[in-house]
Structures are given as C-alpha cells and as structure tokens.
Design an enzyme around this catalytic site. Structure first.
Site, PDB file in Angstrom:
ATOM      1  CB  CYS A 102      -0.961   0.046   1.241  1.00 41.20           C
ATOM      2  SG  CYS A 102      -2.184  -1.278   1.345  1.00 41.20           S
ATOM      3  NE  ARG A 131      -3.051  -4.565  -3.019  1.00 39.73           N
ATOM      4  CZ  ARG A 131      -2.387  -3.882  -1.867  1.00 39.73           C
ATOM      5  NH1 ARG A 131      -2.538  -2.301  -1.798  1.00 39.73           N
ATOM      6  NH2 ARG A 131      -2.199  -4.538  -0.980  1.00 39.73           N
TER       7      ARG A 131
END
Length: 219
Positions: free
Chosen positions: A56, A133
């Site tokens: 991330c 995601r």
C-alpha cells in the site's frame, strides 16, 4: 449449492459496471466529504488493505507522484480503508518524511466497513478488508464504468489505471472502441457496421467490423 460448501460471497460481487456508485458521507484526511460532491468529473475510488503496509505504501507513493496526470484528465482520486483517520494522518506523515512526497488526495476512514460492504469490497460477513485491493472508475454522472480487484500481495499499476481512464474517456468521445493495449493518442476502432449492405459492400473481409479511426490527440 451444497450445504457444506463455502457460501462466502466474493469481493467485487456487490456492484456491476453500469451501476450508479452508492453515495456516502465520511471523514477523510482532507475533511468531511460526500461522494456525490464529485459529480461533474471523473473519480477513481480505491480501497487499500491497511495503513503502514509495504504494498500500500508503494501504491500511494506512485499515485501521489502521478497526481498531476490525473488532474490533467479532470479525474479525482479517493482512497478508502478501515483504518482510523489518525492512523491515516500518521501514515501520510511517514510517507512524506521517507519519500519526500505529500499525499494530498483524500483517504476515507471506514472503521465499521459500511462503505466497503456497500461497494462489495468485502464479503458481508468479513470483519476486515485485509484481502481486498479494489478500484472503481466512476464517470462524471456517477456511473461505475470499470472495476478491478487485486489480492493484498499484488500492487496496482498506476500506468494501467491511467490507461484505463484514458480509454474510458476516449470511447465517450464518439461511437468508437479502444482495442487491446491501446494507449492515449493511438488510433481507436470504429463501431461495427449494423446492416447487411455495409457487410457485403466492404472492400475487405474485415473492414465492416474491424477498422481503425483516428483518436483524440495525446495531450
């Protein structure tokens, strides 16, 4: 379905391309916001599994460094995770100090998973979004035009997000199609002919359904 089978619903199953993006209000790193306030321009809404995680962090650095490219396309970015607002603040400070880049697009907090569940980013009975995601491409009318869903251990490609956005904007310019591997500035494809006369009158076998046409010039 077998009674003993796993009935867990898959992420990204809640919404379809062509649906209106569900509206919501939430706190973010840029203040309180409402999704519908972004009507009139493109919006990329994406979830990340957690703050202070390696993949991330690389995604946010890459997106922040490309923020001007999204702005040139009149497209806003909005991130979302279950972490608290203060966790977001601490993470963005770390990113700035470590990578010398400021993440200025909003990061929404969703500690109760209300937004994540509304968008199908997590299954209804999940307690966290650690495996998700997801990315939603939302057009100026608030319609979801494309979606992607990646596992937690694979990062998204910023160039591919931009390419998809370019393709969506290009096909909105007229009755055209974006072919495989299309890049901004390249030729598009014409919509196939719709009459038998067009099919029989084509000079070449494929001309009636596979013919290039100039795209909008690259900016």
């Amino acid at each position: 379905m077998n009674e003993n089978s796993d009935e867990r619903e898959a992420p990204c199953a809640g919404l379809r391309i062509g649906d209106f993006a569900p509206d919501f209000s939430a706190r973010s790193t840029t203040g309180d916001l409402r999704l519908s306030d972004y009507r009139g321009r493109w919006l990329i809404l994406f979830s990340h599994p957690a703050d202070f995680t390696p993949v991330c962090t690389t995604e946010f650095v890459a997106l922040a460094r490309s923020a001007d490219l999204f702005e040139q396309r009149d497209c806003a970015l909005m991130a979302l995770s279950v972490d608290s607002l203060f966790s977001h603040f601490a993470w963005l400070r770390m990113i700035r100090d470590r990578f010398d880049i400021e993440v200025r697009f909003p990061i929404v907090e969703d500690p109760t998973l209300v937004i994540c569940r509304g968008y199908g980013m997590v299954a209804p009975h999940d307690n966290d979004s650690g495996t998700v995601r997801s990315t939603f491409f939302i057009d100026p009318e608030g319609v979801i035009r494309a979606m992607t869903c990646y596992p937690a251990n694979v990062g998204r490609s910023t160039p591919e997000i931009l390419r998809t956005l370019d393709a969506l904007q290009a096909v909105d310019s007229g009755p055209v199609l974006a072919p495989a591997n299309w890049e901004r500035g390249q030729n598009l494809l014409r919509q196939p002919a719709a009459t038998l006369d067009d099919v029989f009158g084509a000079r070449e076998q494929t001309e009636w359904f596979l013919k290039e046409t100039p795209g909008a010039p690259s900016q």
